[in-house]
Design a protein around this motif. Structure first.
Motif, mmCIF file in Angstrom:
data_model
loop_
_atom_site.group_PDB
_atom_site.id
_atom_site.type_symbol
_atom_site.label_atom_id
_atom_site.label_comp_id
_atom_site.label_asym_id
_atom_site.label_seq_id
_atom_site.Cartn_x
_atom_site.Cartn_y
_atom_site.Cartn_z
ATOM 1 N N ALA A 3 0.985 -1.172 -0.138
ATOM 2 C CA ALA A 3 -0.132 -0.144 0.018
ATOM 3 C C ALA A 3 0.894 1.102 -0.032
ATOM 4 C CB ALA A 3 -0.900 -0.038 1.348
ATOM 5 N N GLY A 4 0.395 2.104 -0.397
ATOM 6 C CA GLY A 4 0.991 3.767 -0.556
ATOM 7 C C GLY A 4 2.420 3.644 -1.321
ATOM 8 N N LEU A 5 2.476 2.980 -2.467
ATOM 9 C CA LEU A 5 3.281 3.015 -3.286
ATOM 10 C C LEU A 5 3.700 4.482 -3.910
ATOM 11 C CD1 LEU A 5 2.976 0.105 -5.640
ATOM 12 C CD2 LEU A 5 4.878 0.230 -4.054
ATOM 13 N N THR A 6 5.030 4.815 -3.859
ATOM 14 C CA THR A 6 5.263 6.345 -4.192
ATOM 15 C C THR A 6 6.302 6.032 -5.516
ATOM 16 O OG1 THR A 6 7.324 6.440 -2.885
ATOM 17 C CG2 THR A 6 5.475 7.385 -1.876
ATOM 18 N N LEU A 7 6.244 7.149 -6.134
ATOM 19 C CA LEU A 7 6.971 7.020 -7.564
ATOM 20 C C LEU A 7 8.483 7.105 -7.263
ATOM 21 C CD1 LEU A 7 5.208 9.524 -9.985
ATOM 22 C CD2 LEU A 7 5.534 7.153 -10.281
ATOM 23 N N SER A 8 9.184 6.306 -7.734
ATOM 24 C CA SER A 8 10.691 6.281 -7.811
ATOM 25 C C SER A 8 11.078 6.637 -9.043
ATOM 26 C CB SER A 8 11.256 4.518 -7.457
ATOM 27 O OG SER A 8 10.760 3.831 -8.408
ATOM 28 N N GLY A 9 12.554 6.844 -9.239
ATOM 29 C CA GLY A 9 13.213 7.406 -10.327
ATOM 30 C C GLY A 9 13.069 6.554 -11.495
ATOM 31 N N ASP A 10 13.164 4.892 -11.309
ATOM 32 C CA ASP A 10 12.805 4.145 -12.435
ATOM 33 C C ASP A 10 11.350 4.274 -12.841
ATOM 34 O OD1 ASP A 10 15.471 3.282 -12.439
ATOM 35 O OD2 ASP A 10 15.280 1.390 -11.427
ATOM 36 N N MET A 11 10.364 4.210 -11.994
ATOM 37 C CA MET A 11 9.056 4.201 -12.524
ATOM 38 C C MET A 11 8.643 5.415 -13.413
ATOM 39 S SD MET A 11 6.876 3.473 -8.884
ATOM 40 C CE MET A 11 7.054 2.043 -8.104
ATOM 41 N N ILE A 12 9.471 6.552 -13.058
ATOM 42 C CA ILE A 12 9.305 7.826 -13.822
ATOM 43 C C ILE A 12 9.763 7.688 -15.086
ATOM 44 C CG2 ILE A 12 9.930 10.215 -14.239
ATOM 45 C CD1 ILE A 12 9.951 10.614 -11.281
ATOM 46 N N LEU A 13 10.953 7.039 -15.114
ATOM 47 C CA LEU A 13 11.458 6.771 -16.793
ATOM 48 C C LEU A 13 10.560 5.515 -17.344
ATOM 49 C CD1 LEU A 13 15.148 5.895 -15.793
ATOM 50 C CD2 LEU A 13 14.386 7.902 -16.895
ATOM 51 N N VAL A 14 9.891 4.434 -16.547
ATOM 52 C CA VAL A 14 8.969 3.468 -17.271
ATOM 53 C C VAL A 14 7.842 4.431 -18.060
ATOM 54 C CG1 VAL A 14 7.436 1.679 -17.054
ATOM 55 C CG2 VAL A 14 9.769 1.593 -16.155
ATOM 56 N N LEU A 15 7.435 5.305 -17.032
ATOM 57 C CA LEU A 15 6.237 6.097 -17.468
ATOM 58 C C LEU A 15 6.485 6.838 -18.648
ATOM 59 C CD1 LEU A 15 4.609 7.080 -14.077
ATOM 60 C CD2 LEU A 15 3.784 5.544 -15.658
ATOM 61 N N MET A 16 7.594 7.540 -18.553
ATOM 62 C CA MET A 16 8.052 8.166 -19.775
ATOM 63 C C MET A 16 8.184 7.492 -21.111
ATOM 64 S SD MET A 16 10.845 10.589 -18.185
ATOM 65 C CE MET A 16 11.530 11.305 -19.578
ATOM 66 N N VAL A 17 8.783 6.432 -20.936
ATOM 67 C CA VAL A 17 8.901 5.181 -22.254
ATOM 68 C C VAL A 17 7.297 4.935 -22.557
ATOM 69 C CG1 VAL A 17 9.530 3.111 -22.786
ATOM 70 C CG2 VAL A 17 11.127 4.481 -21.442
ATOM 71 N N LEU A 18 6.626 4.578 -21.829
ATOM 72 C CA LEU A 18 5.093 4.233 -21.817
ATOM 73 C C LEU A 18 4.487 5.182 -22.402
ATOM 74 C CD1 LEU A 18 3.011 2.017 -21.528
ATOM 75 C CD2 LEU A 18 2.389 3.225 -19.291
ATOM 76 N N SER A 19 4.492 6.706 -22.117
ATOM 77 C CA SER A 19 3.692 7.659 -22.767
ATOM 78 C C SER A 19 4.436 7.913 -24.264
ATOM 79 C CB SER A 19 3.973 8.920 -22.053
ATOM 80 O OG SER A 19 3.433 8.620 -20.704
ATOM 81 N N ALA A 20 5.729 7.545 -24.533
ATOM 82 C CA ALA A 20 6.246 7.752 -25.793
ATOM 83 C C ALA A 20 5.954 6.644 -26.518
ATOM 84 C CB ALA A 20 7.737 7.683 -25.549
ATOM 85 N N THR A 21 5.491 5.590 -25.886
ATOM 86 C CA THR A 21 5.124 4.298 -26.874
ATOM 87 C C THR A 21 3.622 4.603 -27.453
ATOM 88 O OG1 THR A 21 6.360 2.685 -25.516
ATOM 89 C CG2 THR A 21 4.563 1.864 -26.687
ATOM 90 N N ILE A 22 3.095 5.004 -26.540
ATOM 91 C CA ILE A 22 1.350 5.341 -26.965
ATOM 92 C C ILE A 22 1.609 6.326 -28.002
ATOM 93 C CG2 ILE A 22 -0.691 5.934 -26.096
ATOM 94 C CD1 ILE A 22 0.020 4.812 -23.407
ATOM 95 N N GLY A 23 2.322 7.351 -27.864
ATOM 96 C CA GLY A 23 2.218 8.396 -28.775
ATOM 97 C C GLY A 23 2.829 7.853 -30.028
ATOM 98 N N LEU A 24 3.926 7.314 -30.160
ATOM 99 C CA LEU A 24 4.115 6.685 -31.470
ATOM 100 C C LEU A 24 3.138 5.849 -32.192
ATOM 101 C CD1 LEU A 24 7.926 5.923 -30.487
ATOM 102 C CD2 LEU A 24 6.919 7.607 -32.202
ATOM 103 N N PHE A 25 2.365 4.949 -31.207
ATOM 104 C CA PHE A 25 1.733 4.078 -31.947
ATOM 105 C C PHE A 25 0.421 4.804 -32.474
ATOM 106 C CE2 PHE A 25 2.512 -0.297 -29.530
ATOM 107 C CZ PHE A 25 3.654 -0.415 -30.407
ATOM 108 N N VAL A 26 -0.041 5.748 -31.737
ATOM 109 C CA VAL A 26 -1.262 6.698 -32.277
ATOM 110 C C VAL A 26 -0.829 7.603 -33.067
ATOM 111 C CG1 VAL A 26 -3.008 8.479 -31.631
ATOM 112 C CG2 VAL A 26 -2.375 6.455 -29.931
ATOM 113 N N SER A 27 0.170 8.191 -33.190
ATOM 114 C CA SER A 27 0.531 9.249 -34.368
ATOM 115 C C SER A 27 0.985 8.542 -35.657
ATOM 116 C CB SER A 27 1.707 10.190 -33.696
ATOM 117 O OG SER A 27 2.765 9.453 -33.591
ATOM 118 N N GLU A 28 1.638 7.455 -35.340
ATOM 119 C CA GLU A 28 2.267 6.455 -36.533
ATOM 120 C C GLU A 28 3.082 7.381 -37.334
ATOM 121 O OE1 GLU A 28 -1.030 5.596 -39.055
ATOM 122 O OE2 GLU A 28 -1.804 4.025 -37.694
ATOM 123 N N LEU A 29 4.049 8.058 -36.532
ATOM 124 C CA LEU A 29 5.174 8.663 -36.885
ATOM 125 C C LEU A 29 6.101 8.029 -37.847
ATOM 126 C CD1 LEU A 29 5.887 11.471 -34.173
ATOM 127 C CD2 LEU A 29 4.897 11.760 -36.490
#
Length: 613
Positions: A3-29
């Motif tokens: 319970a009560g997980l907080t964001l770590s540095g690795d989590m932030i990096l994964v979230l950034m990669v995840l956001s970029a992945t979704i963006g690339l898939f949706v935009s089809e750049l």
């Protein structure tokens, strides 16, 4: 889950990669497989997955299983099993539309349960074309029910679709991240999902029988059918009218010294399909072919158009087909429809750059793009996924085109199946694979590869044909996204996202959470690949289940099944394949697919809760 997980540095990096992945898939750049490889490389550079595990996806059970399934499907196709299926449907269905729709949809759904639904659709397109031609049922009334049921059939077994093949690997990843003392999750077996898949397939067939067929567009086409029917069909649908004429280029003709491409740009030029400026007459003259005195051109157009062009350019219209009579014989050549599938290497190239005449022997007469018929300035037209090319070629060249991964031939090719004497071999090794899956403890990939290699060793397929049967784009897409799922599990990012979702939703009933997951997976699938949606959402759904005390396996299965709920837009590969030949528009998919999507979620959740609840 803590319970009560907080964001770590690795989590932030994964979230950034995840956001970029979704963006690339949706935009089809970039292409989805290129995007997936970029994601894998980025994860490796950031150290989010150990280097020793980064490329495990390429040796994973899921990826090898998909390769084997593609080879097995190609073996069944090469032996002519589908011709037998078509004959049975014609015999059993008669000419009643409802019965034909039920049999076609049911057959493609069942076959789709044992091979990739895109492959099943590609196999059935000429079958449906043949049935349409002989029964006079419009192709538009058969293709969408067939395509939707091919997608639904992918839920019949755990090898029917990429998300379900991937699911057990994602469950294994989740088990490695479980806290000590927590019971590990059991993988699904081949037919565990069959009751759910059957209910979905039956619901899809009933939908089109009861009311869905009334929502289908009323197009003018009769059928693609056999060569004898093509003239009226292509005239009605594409406006391609006229006959074949021979033009003799005289010494005074301004065409002398021109290239074929230059002659085609002249005002009022007919369609140029053949040439003889050497000893042998040839179809599909390359654009850079030169026209000389005495050259004979085989052109297509109405008598008036050809006559005016001949008069204006000092050519002589021959009284009959002396030179090209054999080439244009209906048993040897004709007009066909060829679809550009998602993943084709030709996407983004113009018709001129693709050199379709020189490389494949096909002359493009028109392009059907999402229901719009394009006939002007086609040489500079960039090819897009789902484009339906109306082309003229010999049946031999068309058969060779059908073997290429860059095309799907939607017209029945009047030829004998290549290896009908290998039907028994193909069926025996397919049955051996199923037996090993059901009654032994071998991994899914091993069981399927036994059948695939058996087909190669017995000559059902050559090894080169087996390699050609594999969609390497799908392989790299799947293998490259697996590290993203591992990173989400290892760093606790999936658990953190699940925690935040629970905070956002609050204390909601279990059924509301299930509907939310199903709707979210459906939305992701419509805007990105179903593999990407599954990779991202399964770890999150498992974490949510542990948080709420629900069944993690049930939640994971809901996501993997909902990744097949792709009916509303022609973004799914199956929908892209049927769009051109069926004459469908995006609005048709929205109208028919929206209701199908709601039915899918309702039936799927009901069955999953009955069986796994």
């Amino acid at each position: 889950m803590d319970a009560g997980l907080t964001l770590s540095g690795d989590m932030i990096l994964v979230l950034m990669v995840l956001s970029a992945t979704i963006g690339l898939f949706v935009s089809e750049l970039v292409r989805v497989d290129v995007a997936a490889i970029m994601v894998m490389v980025t994860i490796g550079l950031l150290g989010l997955v150990p280097p020793t595990d980064l490329f495990d996806g390429f040796a994973s059970n899921a990826v090898l299983s998909i390769i084997a399934v593609m080879v097995l499907g190609a073996g069944l196709d090469r032996t002519g099993v589908m011709t037998v299926v078509a004959a049975w449907i014609l015999k059993a269905g008669g000419k009643k539309t409802n019965r034909i729709t039920s049999l076609v949809s049911g057959a493609v759904g069942v076959i789709s349960g044992m091979m990739q639904n895109v492959g099943a659709t590609a196999l059935f397109m000429p079958v449906v074309s043949r049935i349409s031609g002989r029964t006079k049922v419009p192709l538009s009334e058969l293709l969408m029910p067939m395509g939707f049921c091919a997608i639904l059939g992918g839920t019949l077994t755990m090898v029917g679709s990429s998300p379900l093949i991937l699911l057990n690997d994602l469950i294994a990843n989740a088990n490695r991240s479980l806290p000590p003392g927590v019971e590990t999750l059991e993988p699904f077996h081949l037919f565990d999902v069959t009751p759910v898949g059957l209910a979905l397939l039956v619901s899809g067939i009933i939908y089109f029988l009861v009311g869905g067929r009334m929502l289908l567009p009323r197009t003018k086409e009769k059928s693609v059918g056999a060569p004898a029917r093509t003239k009226s069909y292509f005239a009605d649908v594409y406006g391609i009218k006229g006959d074949i004429f021979e033009l003799l280029v005289t010494v005074d003709s301004p065409l002398v010294g021109m290239k074929i491409s230059d002659a085609e740009k002249l005002s009022g030029a007919p369609i140029m399909l053949a040439i003889r400026n050497t000893e042998e007459p040839r179809l599909a003259p390359p654009s850079d072919e030169m026209i000389w005195v005495g050259t004979i051109l085989g052109v297509m157009g109405t008598r008036d158009v050809v006559g005016r062009f001949a008069l204006a350019n000092q050519c002589r219209v021959q009284p009959r087909l002396r030179t090209f009579g054999g080439l244009f014989n209906a048993s040897r050549a004709g007009i066909s429809e060829v679809v550009i599938p998602p993943g084709s290497r030709l996407i983004g190239q113009t018709i001129n750059e693709a050199r379709l005449r020189k490389r494949y022997g096909i002359s493009v007469l028109a392009v059907n793009r999402r229901g719009e018929i394009l006939v002007e300035d086609m040489r500079d037209l960039e090819l897009e996924p789902g484009d339906c090319l109306v082309s003229h070629s010999t049946w031999q060249d068309l058969s060779a085109v059908g073997k290429e991964r860059d095309f799907i031939v939607a017209t029945e090719i009047p030829k004998e199946e290549q290896r009908p004497n290998k039907v028994a071999h193909a069926l025996v090794f397919f049955a051996i694979s199923i037996f090993l899956i059901l009654f032994t403890d071998y991994r899914l990939s091993i069981s399927l590869l036994v059948g695939a290699m058996g087909m190669v060793l017995t000559g059902v397929l050559s090894m080169d044909e087996a390699y050609g049967a594999v969609s390497w784009k799908s392989v790299f897409l799947l293998a490259s996204l697996i590290p993203l799922g591992q990173a989400m599990e290892r760093t606790g990012t999936a658990a953190w996202i699940a925690q935040e979702i629970m905070v956002l939703l609050g204390d909601v009933p279990d059924v509301v959470m299930q509907i939310s997951l199903a709707a979210l997976a459906t939305l992701f699938t419509l805007v990105m690949s179903n593999v990407g949606a599954t990779t991202i959402l399964v770890p999150i759904s498992v974490s949510i289940a542990f948080t709420t005390g629900a069944n993690p396996l049930m939640y994971a299965l809901i996501v993997a099944l909902s990744a097949s709920n792709a009916f509303i837009l022609p973004t799914h590969q199956v929908n892209a394949l049927i769009m051109g030949p069926g004459g469908y528009r995006v609005a048709d998919f929205i109208r028919v697919g929206s209701i199908m999507s709601v039915i899918f979620i309702a039936v799927m959740l009901t069955m999953v809760n009955l069986i796994f609840g």
